[in-house]
Scaffold this active site. Structure first.
Site, PDB file in Angstrom:
ATOM      1  N   CYS A 275       0.909  -1.277   0.079  1.00  0.00           N
ATOM      2  CA  CYS A 275       0.002  -0.061   0.115  1.00  0.00           C
ATOM      3  C   CYS A 275       0.906   1.236  -0.032  1.00  0.00           C
ATOM      4  O   CYS A 275       0.594   2.231  -0.688  1.00  0.00           O
ATOM      5  CB  CYS A 275      -0.729   0.160   1.196  1.00  0.00           C
ATOM      6  SG  CYS A 275      -0.420   0.105   2.954  1.00  0.00           S
ATOM      7  N   HIS A 323      -2.888   1.150   6.853  1.00  0.00           N
ATOM      8  CA  HIS A 323      -3.096   1.257   5.464  1.00  0.00           C
ATOM      9  C   HIS A 323      -2.992   2.497   4.871  1.00  0.00           C
ATOM     10  O   HIS A 323      -3.548   3.480   5.595  1.00  0.00           O
ATOM     11  CB  HIS A 323      -4.514   0.157   5.210  1.00  0.00           C
ATOM     12  CG  HIS A 323      -4.436  -0.020   3.693  1.00  0.00           C
ATOM     13  ND1 HIS A 323      -3.874  -0.654   2.992  1.00  0.00           N
ATOM     14  CD2 HIS A 323      -5.782   0.528   2.890  1.00  0.00           C
ATOM     15  CE1 HIS A 323      -4.311  -0.768   1.801  1.00  0.00           C
ATOM     16  NE2 HIS A 323      -5.418  -0.053   1.602  1.00  0.00           N
ATOM     17  N   HIS A 335      -5.933   1.932  -4.424  1.00  0.00           N
ATOM     18  CA  HIS A 335      -4.828   1.335  -3.467  1.00  0.00           C
ATOM     19  C   HIS A 335      -4.486  -0.034  -3.728  1.00  0.00           C
ATOM     20  O   HIS A 335      -4.930  -0.760  -4.670  1.00  0.00           O
ATOM     21  CB  HIS A 335      -5.517   1.448  -2.211  1.00  0.00           C
ATOM     22  CG  HIS A 335      -6.751   0.390  -1.946  1.00  0.00           C
ATOM     23  ND1 HIS A 335      -6.967  -0.314  -0.569  1.00  0.00           N
ATOM     24  CD2 HIS A 335      -7.569  -0.060  -2.795  1.00  0.00           C
ATOM     25  CE1 HIS A 335      -8.010  -1.049  -0.768  1.00  0.00           C
ATOM     26  NE2 HIS A 335      -8.189  -1.063  -2.105  1.00  0.00           N
TER      27      HIS A 335
END
Length: 361
Positions: A275, A323, A335
């Site tokens: 990520c 994240h 993402h």
């Protein structure tokens, strides 16, 4: 080349090799899908909805733990690169310092020998015996200058020697940090692999119909979370949304071009990403380097209110900032989700938002 120099150069080469090994691509990781929510009950076959909800919650927990460990791994990797570079630089300073020390010692030795050769008689005797007193006085002046220069050489010698000792101490300290970082990376990698293996094992135990139902439950939960978020943040989407900056637009273009590439913990492209690997590389491509990990991106970049969010801004998820994604406008983000998934576009509110940061503030 002297023995000491060869040893230090060999050390520097060894460090470079170590950096190469440490930087070898592993696999990357992102954060989990949203936690359990109250979706429709599952059909009685192949498994009760409650059971699949529990499976989903367990999978989310495993992937979340792996995401946290991935951030720790990435942070340790960045630190080890910096420490290794410092060790190489210190090793070169030691090599240069030793060469300078050898030259100074040669000059000091030559000066001492010259003074010895001219210092056999006292100055009074030299004056009496000299046929040209002015020549003697000129010589005496040169001797004084030579003595002063010799003192300067000795001071330089002491300074260079002290610098060498400091460089050696600094290098030793960096080696200790490097070893501690190596251990931290190894521990994080082990944790990541354990959590992902457990998640894969859990998923492998499901029948195909159960997997399909589980995927539907995940989709429903994400859709419900997105709908709720849009209701609470109506000003973010539509005409009131602020347009991207020039750099932000470049970052968005880069990130969107990576769609379909697999998630891999520790990866920074070009074939796969985790990520924060995706967000950091997108902004690097736009000309603005940012920290490598999601937690450091959250800590170091400027925070902006959700209502002021614009394309290119980064959305940080979960209370531990495990994240991160890039906002692309219209309530959407791009993402790298988690292992087994690919870079994709999803609803910006489909996971719990911690906050928003702006790299080009």
């Amino acid at each position: 080349m002297g023995t000491g120099k060869r040893a230090l150069v060999a050390t520097a080469v060894t460090v470079v090799c170590a950096v190469t090994v440490l930087a070898a691509p592993a696999t990357a990781f992102a954060a989990p899908d949203p936690g359990p929510s109250s979706g429709p009950s599952a059909s009685p076959t192949p498994a009760p909805g409650k059971d699949l909800q529990e499976v989903r919650a367990r999978l989310d927990a495993l992937y979340h733990d792996a995401a946290v460990a991935t951030d720790a791994y990435n942070a340790a990797e960045e630190a080890s690169k910096e420490q290794s570079s410092m060790i190489v630089a210190l090793a070169q300073r030691i090599v240069d310092g030793r060469e300078q020390l050898a030259r100074l010692k040669d000059r000091a030795g030559a000066a001492a020998r010259a003074q010895y050769r001219s210092g056999g008689l006292p100055d009074e005797a030299k004056l009496i015996l000299s046929e040209d007193p002015s020549q003697f006085l000129d010589g005496a002046g040169r001797v004084l200058q030579g003595q002063k220069a010799t003192k300067g050489l000795l001071a330089q010698l002491a300074t260079v020697q002290a610098d060498l000792e400091q460089y050696a101490d600094d290098a030793a300290a960096q080696w200790q940090k490097l070893e501690a970082g190596r251990q931290a990376k190894a521990a994080a990698q082990k944790r990541i692999e354990q959590q992902i293996a457990a998640a894969k094992k859990l998923e492998a135990e499901l029948a195909q119909e159960e997997k399909e139902r589980l995927a539907e439950l995940e989709r429903q939960a994400a859709q419900q979370a997105q709908t709720k978020w849009l209701d609470e943040n109506t000003g973010v989407v539509g005409d009131t949304a602020t347009g991207a900056s020039a750099q932000g637009a470049k970052a968005v273009t880069f990130a969107l071009a990576q769609r379909g590439k697999p998630y891999e913990w520790g990866a920074e492209g070009p074939g796969s990403y985790d990520c924060s690997g995706l967000t950091s590389q997108a902004w690097a491509g736009a000309g603005t380097p940012i920290p490598r990990t999601s937690q450091e991106q959250w800590r170091q970049l400027k925070h902006v209110d959700i209502k002021d969010m614009r394309p290119g801004d980064l959305i940080v998820y979960y209370a531990d900032a495990s994240h991160i994604a890039m906002y692309i406008g219209d309530g959407q983000m791009v993402h790298a989700p988690r292992p087994g998934r690919s870079v994709t576009v999803a609803g910006a509110g489909s996971m719990p938002i911690l906050g928003v940061v702006r790299p080009d503030a």
